[in-house]
Scaffold this motif. Structure first.
Motif, PDB file in Angstrom:
ATOM      1  N   ALA A 294     -29.691  36.363  -7.031  1.00 52.90           N
ATOM      2  CA  ALA A 294     -28.508  36.725  -7.823  1.00 52.90           C
ATOM      3  C   ALA A 294     -27.459  37.333  -6.900  1.00 52.90           C
ATOM      4  O   ALA A 294     -26.250  37.171  -7.119  1.00 52.90           O
ATOM      5  N   SER A 295     -27.914  37.999  -5.827  1.00 52.51           N
ATOM      6  CA  SER A 295     -26.953  38.619  -4.901  1.00 52.51           C
ATOM      7  C   SER A 295     -26.039  37.566  -4.280  1.00 52.51           C
ATOM      8  O   SER A 295     -24.819  37.740  -4.217  1.00 52.51           O
ATOM      9  N   GLY A 296     -26.617  36.449  -3.844  1.00 52.73           N
ATOM     10  CA  GLY A 296     -25.822  35.391  -3.217  1.00 52.73           C
ATOM     11  C   GLY A 296     -24.902  34.699  -4.211  1.00 52.73           C
ATOM     12  O   GLY A 296     -23.759  34.355  -3.887  1.00 52.73           O
ATOM     13  N   VAL A 297     -25.399  34.506  -5.443  1.00 53.69           N
ATOM     14  CA  VAL A 297     -24.576  33.841  -6.462  1.00 53.69           C
ATOM     15  C   VAL A 297     -23.411  34.753  -6.864  1.00 53.69           C
ATOM     16  O   VAL A 297     -22.257  34.308  -6.960  1.00 53.69           O
ATOM     17  N   ALA A 298     -23.699  36.039  -7.061  1.00 56.34           N
ATOM     18  CA  ALA A 298     -22.636  36.986  -7.424  1.00 56.34           C
ATOM     19  C   ALA A 298     -21.598  37.052  -6.303  1.00 56.34           C
ATOM     20  O   ALA A 298     -20.386  37.126  -6.560  1.00 56.34           O
ATOM     21  N   ALA A 299     -22.054  37.007  -5.059  1.00 53.22           N
ATOM     22  CA  ALA A 299     -21.125  37.014  -3.917  1.00 53.22           C
ATOM     23  C   ALA A 299     -20.258  35.758  -3.933  1.00 53.22           C
ATOM     24  O   ALA A 299     -19.038  35.822  -3.727  1.00 53.22           O
ATOM     25  N   THR A 300     -20.881  34.610  -4.206  1.00 55.76           N
ATOM     26  CA  THR A 300     -20.139  33.345  -4.261  1.00 55.76           C
ATOM     27  C   THR A 300     -19.063  33.407  -5.346  1.00 55.76           C
ATOM     28  O   THR A 300     -17.909  33.017  -5.124  1.00 55.76           O
ATOM     29  N   LEU A 301     -19.440  33.913  -6.528  1.00 60.87           N
ATOM     30  CA  LEU A 301     -18.475  34.002  -7.633  1.00 60.87           C
ATOM     31  C   LEU A 301     -17.356  34.995  -7.310  1.00 60.87           C
ATOM     32  O   LEU A 301     -16.189  34.764  -7.646  1.00 60.87           O
ATOM     33  N   GLU A 302     -17.714  36.087  -6.638  1.00 65.66           N
ATOM     34  CA  GLU A 302     -16.696  37.087  -6.302  1.00 65.66           C
ATOM     35  C   GLU A 302     -15.711  36.521  -5.272  1.00 65.66           C
ATOM     36  O   GLU A 302     -14.498  36.739  -5.367  1.00 65.66           O
ATOM     37  N   LEU A 303     -16.221  35.760  -4.314  1.00 62.00           N
ATOM     38  CA  LEU A 303     -15.334  35.120  -3.332  1.00 62.00           C
ATOM     39  C   LEU A 303     -14.439  34.096  -4.030  1.00 62.00           C
ATOM     40  O   LEU A 303     -13.250  33.979  -3.730  1.00 62.00           O
ATOM     41  N   ALA A 304     -15.016  33.372  -4.995  1.00 58.35           N
ATOM     42  CA  ALA A 304     -14.219  32.397  -5.752  1.00 58.35           C
ATOM     43  C   ALA A 304     -13.090  33.109  -6.499  1.00 58.35           C
ATOM     44  O   ALA A 304     -11.954  32.627  -6.558  1.00 58.35           O
ATOM     45  N   ARG A 305     -13.402  34.271  -7.053  1.00 60.23           N
ATOM     46  CA  ARG A 305     -12.380  35.039  -7.784  1.00 60.23           C
ATOM     47  C   ARG A 305     -11.270  35.493  -6.827  1.00 60.23           C
ATOM     48  O   ARG A 305     -10.081  35.312  -7.098  1.00 60.23           O
ATOM     49  N   ILE A 306     -11.674  36.045  -5.691  1.00 62.83           N
ATOM     50  CA  ILE A 306     -10.687  36.586  -4.743  1.00 62.83           C
ATOM     51  C   ILE A 306      -9.797  35.481  -4.173  1.00 62.83           C
ATOM     52  O   ILE A 306      -8.593  35.661  -4.008  1.00 62.83           O
ATOM     53  N   PHE A 307     -10.390  34.321  -3.886  1.00 59.33           N
ATOM     54  CA  PHE A 307      -9.629  33.259  -3.211  1.00 59.33           C
ATOM     55  C   PHE A 307      -8.944  32.294  -4.169  1.00 59.33           C
ATOM     56  O   PHE A 307      -8.345  31.320  -3.735  1.00 59.33           O
ATOM     57  N   ARG A 308      -9.005  32.595  -5.469  1.00 60.72           N
ATOM     58  CA  ARG A 308      -8.427  31.691  -6.467  1.00 60.72           C
ATOM     59  C   ARG A 308      -6.967  31.335  -6.155  1.00 60.72           C
ATOM     60  O   ARG A 308      -6.563  30.197  -6.248  1.00 60.72           O
ATOM     61  N   ASN A 309      -6.178  32.333  -5.761  1.00 60.18           N
ATOM     62  CA  ASN A 309      -4.745  32.066  -5.558  1.00 60.18           C
ATOM     63  C   ASN A 309      -4.278  32.343  -4.137  1.00 60.18           C
ATOM     64  O   ASN A 309      -3.125  32.671  -3.913  1.00 60.18           O
ATOM     65  N   PRO A 311      -3.484  30.732  -0.660  1.00 59.83           N
ATOM     66  CA  PRO A 311      -3.374  29.447   0.041  1.00 59.83           C
ATOM     67  C   PRO A 311      -3.950  29.546   1.453  1.00 59.83           C
ATOM     68  O   PRO A 311      -3.676  30.499   2.175  1.00 59.83           O
ATOM     69  N   LEU A 312      -4.776  28.579   1.816  1.00 57.87           N
ATOM     70  CA  LEU A 312      -5.408  28.566   3.137  1.00 57.87           C
ATOM     71  C   LEU A 312      -5.258  27.175   3.734  1.00 57.87           C
ATOM     72  O   LEU A 312      -5.104  26.196   3.000  1.00 57.87           O
ATOM     73  N   LYS A 313      -5.341  27.096   5.049  1.00 53.23           N
ATOM     74  CA  LYS A 313      -5.229  25.757   5.648  1.00 53.23           C
ATOM     75  C   LYS A 313      -6.518  24.947   5.474  1.00 53.23           C
ATOM     76  O   LYS A 313      -6.516  23.735   5.582  1.00 53.23           O
ATOM     77  N   ARG A 314      -7.617  25.639   5.202  1.00 50.92           N
ATOM     78  CA  ARG A 314      -8.853  24.922   4.874  1.00 50.92           C
ATOM     79  C   ARG A 314      -9.172  25.126   3.393  1.00 50.92           C
ATOM     80  O   ARG A 314      -8.936  26.201   2.849  1.00 50.92           O
ATOM     81  N   ILE A 459     -13.560  33.940   6.151  1.00 55.17           N
ATOM     82  CA  ILE A 459     -12.812  32.820   5.558  1.00 55.17           C
ATOM     83  C   ILE A 459     -11.321  32.967   5.876  1.00 55.17           C
ATOM     84  O   ILE A 459     -10.647  31.992   6.223  1.00 55.17           O
ATOM     85  N   LEU A 460     -10.816  34.203   5.803  1.00 54.65           N
ATOM     86  CA  LEU A 460      -9.388  34.423   6.069  1.00 54.65           C
ATOM     87  C   LEU A 460      -9.052  34.150   7.537  1.00 54.65           C
ATOM     88  O   LEU A 460      -8.019  33.558   7.848  1.00 54.65           O
ATOM     89  N   ILE A 461      -9.931  34.579   8.434  1.00 52.29           N
ATOM     90  CA  ILE A 461      -9.690  34.317   9.864  1.00 52.29           C
ATOM     91  C   ILE A 461      -9.675  32.805  10.112  1.00 52.29           C
ATOM     92  O   ILE A 461      -8.835  32.280  10.841  1.00 52.29           O
ATOM     93  N   LEU A 462     -10.606  32.095   9.462  1.00 47.41           N
ATOM     94  CA  LEU A 462     -10.687  30.639   9.656  1.00 47.41           C
ATOM     95  C   LEU A 462      -9.581  29.894   8.921  1.00 47.41           C
ATOM     96  O   LEU A 462      -9.192  28.803   9.318  1.00 47.41           O
ATOM     97  N   GLY A 463      -9.094  30.503   7.853  1.00 47.03           N
ATOM     98  CA  GLY A 463      -8.207  29.761   6.958  1.00 47.03           C
ATOM     99  C   GLY A 463      -6.732  30.042   7.117  1.00 47.03           C
ATOM    100  O   GLY A 463      -5.892  29.326   6.592  1.00 47.03           O
TER     101      GLY A 463
END
Ligand SMILES: [Zn+2]
Length: 464
Positions: A294-309, A311-314, A459-463
């Motif tokens: 659940a820790s990894g899934v919650a992290a994935t969902l939280e990253l999805a929430r943060i990165f929703r808006n 814009p990144l190059k990747r 992700i931000l450094i890469l994106g």
């Protein structure tokens, strides 16, 4: 090396006679190689015990049974390859398993062993010790996970090739301490975005996931979990027309299974992935899997929430897989598709067990990067991504980082297809993993938030 234990009675032999098809299965298993290109040892456990029998007599008795049925050559020398419960008991105990393992390799960890039995309570005990155990129907007239020898063979092959997340840190390859020093200039925008990680949101999602009771792949209600995950992506604001989709995959002897993917593939992409399924000693009743995963899934969902808006190059694709604990079935299906369709994946970031630390201890995390495995031409890229993540941890979190190779989780099928793979994993072995005691009170949500910040900064450094 792995050891494959069969309970003799009702799995291989019934009323003294060999079950048809067993010789073929044992012959095939004898030559199949595991993920380290090693063959496994085959061994037996027998509960058809008699009290007050001299141990030589007992061994001779079983020697003739096994020999008469034409399977002795798989288990020689038999004295080392067959084990009985202590003192004439008919019930297996932890000692029985420990003795059986020690006769072949002293001190080998339970999770390097596979135990196949038609006896549900023996399967439960084996799982409680950390063994991978298969409840096989054999000649017993009750429902089991696997009901024929073809499926059993396929599953054992799978487990030898793709071990799910039973890890012990002292067995990790390529352990090094990170030498990242804090950068002179910290990017204030990255810093402020990482600060959006919300511990309450993480806690809420882990609570919801553990409240399913069990997320075991064979649970009749397993499909509710991917549906809930799909809904979370939708609630965050992703489009069901363009971004969120179910990806069906097959798991033998189970109802149809589903991964949930969220993202686009129209430019270079980062995959952030985790598995939603869980297991325990008694997974049909309870498998909360708070840390795993659940820790990894919650992290994935939280990253999805943060990165929703943002814009990144990747592009980022968030992928939540099922069937991990049975042998990485969901991720293997996704990696197969990604390879066939030539998805432009730069890096796969796997999050599996990232919320455990001992109370009062420093926040530490393992940043894993691929160091060999099936392909060597993706290692340099994986290392560069891994070092970027370590730098992100040093600059934007309080985490201390060590590195190891990737192993026993959902990035492995992607690595096999040539993609660059990294992951985050607990830096302290979680004593509750694969147990009904892997509950939300055992995890450290503040620590988890730091790990999510580390991935966000990466992700931000890469994106950017
Ligand atoms: Zn896991």
């Amino acid at each position: 090396m792995k050891i494959i234990f069969f309970e003799l009675e009702q799995t291989l032999i019934d009323k003294g006679r060999l079950i048809p098809g067993v010789v073929e299965v044992l012959s095939k298993l004898q030559s199949v190689q595991d993920s380290h290109n090693e063959v496994s040892e085959l061994a037996l456990i027998s509960c058809n015990n008699q009290e007050n029998i001299d141990s030589d007599k007992r061994l001779n008795h079983f020697h003739s049974i096994v020999k008469d049925n034409g399977i002795l050559h798989f288990f020689e020398p038999l004295s080392e390859k067959i084990t009985f419960p202590d003192n004439g008991h008919k019930k297996i105990s932890e000692n029985t398993f420990r003795d059986a393992i020690n006769k072949i390799r002293v001190g080998l960890s339970y999770h390097h062993t596979i135990f196949i039995s038609a006896n549900q309570s023996h399967v439960t005990l084996a799982r409680s010790l950390g063994m991978t155990s298969i409840h096989y129907k054999g000649t017993v007239n009750e429902k089991a996970e696997i009901d024929n020898l073809d499926d059993l063979l396929a599953l054992i092959n799978r487990l030898l090739l793709y071990s799910p997340c039973g890890k012990r840190l002292n067995e990790a390859k390529g352990f090094t301490i990170s030498h990242s020093n804090k950068s002179k200039k910290i990017d204030s925008e990255i810093k402020s975005i990482t600060e959006r990680v919300d511990t309450n949101q993480l806690l809420e999602n882990i609570t919801k996931l553990t409240e399913f009771g069990t997320r075991w792949s064979y649970s009749p209600e397993i499909s509710k979990v991917p549906i809930w995950i799909f809904d979370q992506f939708q609630r965050i604001g992703y489009s069901i027309e363009k971004e969120i989709q179910y990806q069906p995959f097959e798991l033998p002897n189970s109802q149809p299974q589903m991964n949930v993917l969220c993202g686009n593939k129209d430019k270079d992409m980062i995959i952030v992935c985790s598995h939603y399924d869980s297991i325990s000693e008694t997974p049909s009743f309870s498998a909360p899997g708070a840390d795993d995963n659940a820790s990894g899934v919650a992290a994935t969902l939280e990253l999805a929430r943060i990165f929703r808006n943002i814009p990144l190059k990747r592009n980022i694709m968030f992928a939540v897989f099922g069937g991990e604990e049975q042998g990485l079935y969901g991720s293997a299906a996704c990696a197969e598709k990604a390879s066939q369709e030539k998805w432009p994946i730069d890096v796969v970031i796997n999050l599996d067990m990232i919320s455990y630390k001992q109370t009062g201890a420093l926040s530490k995390i393992i940043v894993e990067y691929d160091q060999g495995n099936k392909n060597s031409n993706n290692d340099a890229a994986a290392k560069a991504f891994g070092l970027t993540m370590a730098q992100a941890a040093t600059d934007y979190t309080s985490l201390e980082v060590a590195h190891t190779d990737i192993w026993n989780s959902d990035y492995i099928p992607f690595e096999a297809k040539g993609f660059a793979c990294i992951g985050a994993y607990n830096a302290t072995d979680n004593p509750f993993y694969h147990k009904v005691s892997d509950t939300i009170d055992k995890i450290d949500i503040t620590h988890l938030a730091e790990v999510v910040k580390m991935v966000a900064a990466t992700i931000l450094i890469l994106g950017k």
